[in-house]
Design a protein around this motif. Structure first.
Motif, PDB file in Angstrom:
ATOM      1  N   ASP A   1      29.754  38.105  25.648  1.00 20.47           N
ATOM      2  CA  ASP A   1      29.294  38.558  26.956  1.00 20.47           C
ATOM      3  C   ASP A   1      27.801  38.299  27.119  1.00 20.47           C
ATOM      4  N   ALA A   2      27.025  38.617  26.078  1.00 21.47           N
ATOM      5  CA  ALA A   2      25.584  38.357  26.135  1.00 21.47           C
ATOM      6  C   ALA A   2      25.309  36.864  26.264  1.00 21.47           C
ATOM      7  N   GLY A   3      26.075  36.045  25.548  1.00 18.52           N
ATOM      8  CA  GLY A   3      25.903  34.597  25.648  1.00 18.52           C
ATOM      9  C   GLY A   3      26.183  34.079  27.038  1.00 18.52           C
ATOM     10  N   ILE A   4      27.223  34.604  27.689  1.00 15.04           N
ATOM     11  CA  ILE A   4      27.545  34.198  29.058  1.00 15.04           C
ATOM     12  C   ILE A   4      26.405  34.565  30.009  1.00 15.04           C
ATOM     13  N   GLN A   5      25.870  35.778  29.847  1.00 14.06           N
ATOM     14  CA  GLN A   5      24.782  36.219  30.727  1.00 14.06           C
ATOM     15  C   GLN A   5      23.544  35.339  30.559  1.00 14.06           C
ATOM     16  N   ILE A   6      23.213  35.014  29.327  1.00 13.16           N
ATOM     17  CA  ILE A   6      22.041  34.181  29.077  1.00 13.16           C
ATOM     18  C   ILE A   6      22.248  32.777  29.641  1.00 13.16           C
ATOM     19  N   LEU A   7      23.450  32.232  29.490  1.00 13.32           N
ATOM     20  CA  LEU A   7      23.744  30.910  30.035  1.00 13.32           C
ATOM     21  C   LEU A   7      23.633  30.897  31.562  1.00 13.32           C
ATOM     22  N   ILE A   8      24.124  31.960  32.209  1.00 14.73           N
ATOM     23  CA  ILE A   8      24.010  32.049  33.666  1.00 14.73           C
ATOM     24  C   ILE A   8      22.541  32.073  34.073  1.00 14.73           C
ATOM     25  N   TYR A   9      21.743  32.840  33.351  1.00 20.28           N
ATOM     26  CA  TYR A   9      20.308  32.903  33.650  1.00 20.28           C
ATOM     27  C   TYR A   9      19.669  31.517  33.546  1.00 20.28           C
ATOM     28  N   LEU A  10      19.959  30.795  32.473  1.00 25.60           N
ATOM     29  CA  LEU A  10      19.371  29.469  32.282  1.00 25.60           C
ATOM     30  C   LEU A  10      19.827  28.503  33.381  1.00 25.60           C
ATOM     31  N   CYS A  11      21.097  28.584  33.765  1.00 23.83           N
ATOM     32  CA  CYS A  11      21.598  27.731  34.848  1.00 23.83           C
ATOM     33  C   CYS A  11      20.911  28.051  36.168  1.00 23.83           C
ATOM     34  N   LEU A  12      20.701  29.338  36.445  1.00 21.23           N
ATOM     35  CA  LEU A  12      20.028  29.728  37.681  1.00 21.23           C
ATOM     36  C   LEU A  12      18.559  29.334  37.656  1.00 21.23           C
ATOM     37  N   LEU A  13      17.930  29.457  36.503  1.00 21.38           N
ATOM     38  CA  LEU A  13      16.529  29.054  36.376  1.00 21.38           C
ATOM     39  C   LEU A  13      16.365  27.573  36.688  1.00 21.38           C
ATOM     40  N   TYR A  14      17.240  26.749  36.124  1.00 21.98           N
ATOM     41  CA  TYR A  14      17.161  25.309  36.377  1.00 21.98           C
ATOM     42  C   TYR A  14      17.499  24.992  37.831  1.00 21.98           C
ATOM     43  N   SER A  15      18.576  25.582  38.347  1.00 23.43           N
ATOM     44  CA  SER A  15      19.025  25.279  39.702  1.00 23.43           C
ATOM     45  C   SER A  15      17.985  25.676  40.738  1.00 23.43           C
TER      46      SER A  15
END
Length: 268
Positions: free
Chosen positions: A71-85
């Protein structure tokens, strides 16, 4: 069961719905193709079922903290995707160049991961109670009502952002995405604390006037990851996540403005 189902489904749907409405409205305002969206939702729905079905084995993995870490990994990945986007969208707003396939992959991944996370929770909840005949009517009725409210919120928020000029829509969208992304990090920090990867504690307690289980608390949880009693480590992660987002967006906006000025000079 009816009211409980409504509240639970709304809580799970709103977070993904907010993310969807912001990204789609920003793409619409900037004239960017939205064909990637349907594939993101499809991947998210399929992934949520598979993820929910495997939750038992995931939870028992890694010494019993597999669910927390995933769950923590999914949240961090979403953050990184949003940061880039978000930084790519901000740069494109000023320069109107620089779009690439990675941007669409990042936006699709953010939505797919959000749907997987929230959809798996709904799948597990429905699976846990569907065997009880006396609860089925309230379970499914509440779920339909909750989904309807969540989707209505998504549509209203989408058209609300479209009512602004592209500049204002980009500003509000960027701020909201920063809050949503930081909320993901806040929730991810909670999972890491439960897995004993971060120290626990209590920075403050706002449950007296804004409890998490109330409707305002549920809405704030879905929108910005609100917690009444966050740990100091979560607060630090939240502040750092917002700071990284805002600094990155500011630098990319200025870079886009400089590129736009240079392009105009070359055209003259």
């Amino acid at each position: 069961m009816l009211l409980t189902s409504v509240v639970i489904i709304i809580r799970e749907v709103l977070e993904a719905a907010l993310l969807v409405s912001i990204l789609l409205s920003m793409c619409r305002q900037l004239g960017i193709s939205q064909t990637w969206f349907k594939w993101a939702v499809l991947a998210g729905l399929l992934g949520s079922v598979l993820y929910g079905q495997q939750m038992g084995s995931i939870s028992s993995a890694l010494g019993g903290v597999g669910q927390e870490l995933s769950d923590a990994g999914i949240q961090i990945l979403i953050y990184l995707c949003l940061l880039y986007s978000c930084q790519k969208l901000v740069f494109y707003f000023k320069h109107r160049q620089g779009l690439n396939r990675l941007l669409f992959i990042a936006m699709a991944a953010a939505i797919a991961l959000a749907v997987i996370r929230e959809g798996s929770e709904i799948y597990i909840y429905l699976s846990a109670f569907q065997g009880r005949e006396e609860s089925r009517l309230g379970l499914y009725s509440g779920s339909v009502i909750g989904l309807g409210i969540g989707f209505s919120f998504c549509a209203l928020f989408y058209y609300w952002l479209l009512s602004f000029s592209p500049r204002r829509a980009l500003f509000f969208g960027s701020v909201l995405l920063s809050l949503v992304a930081a909320g993901m990090i806040l929730q991810g920090g909670k999972m890491l604390i439960q897995a004993d990867y971060l120290p626990d504690g209590q920075a403050w307690d706002t449950s007296g006037f804004l409890p998490e289980d109330g409707l305002p608390g549920q809405l704030l949880y879905a929108m910005v990851g609100y917690e009444a009693t966050p740990a100091p480590a979560q607060v630090a992660m939240y502040i750092l996540a917002i700071a990284i987002m805002l600094i990155t967006l500011t630098l990319r906006y200025k870079a886009g403005a400089r590129a736009e000025m240079q392009w105009r000079r070359d055209e003259m």
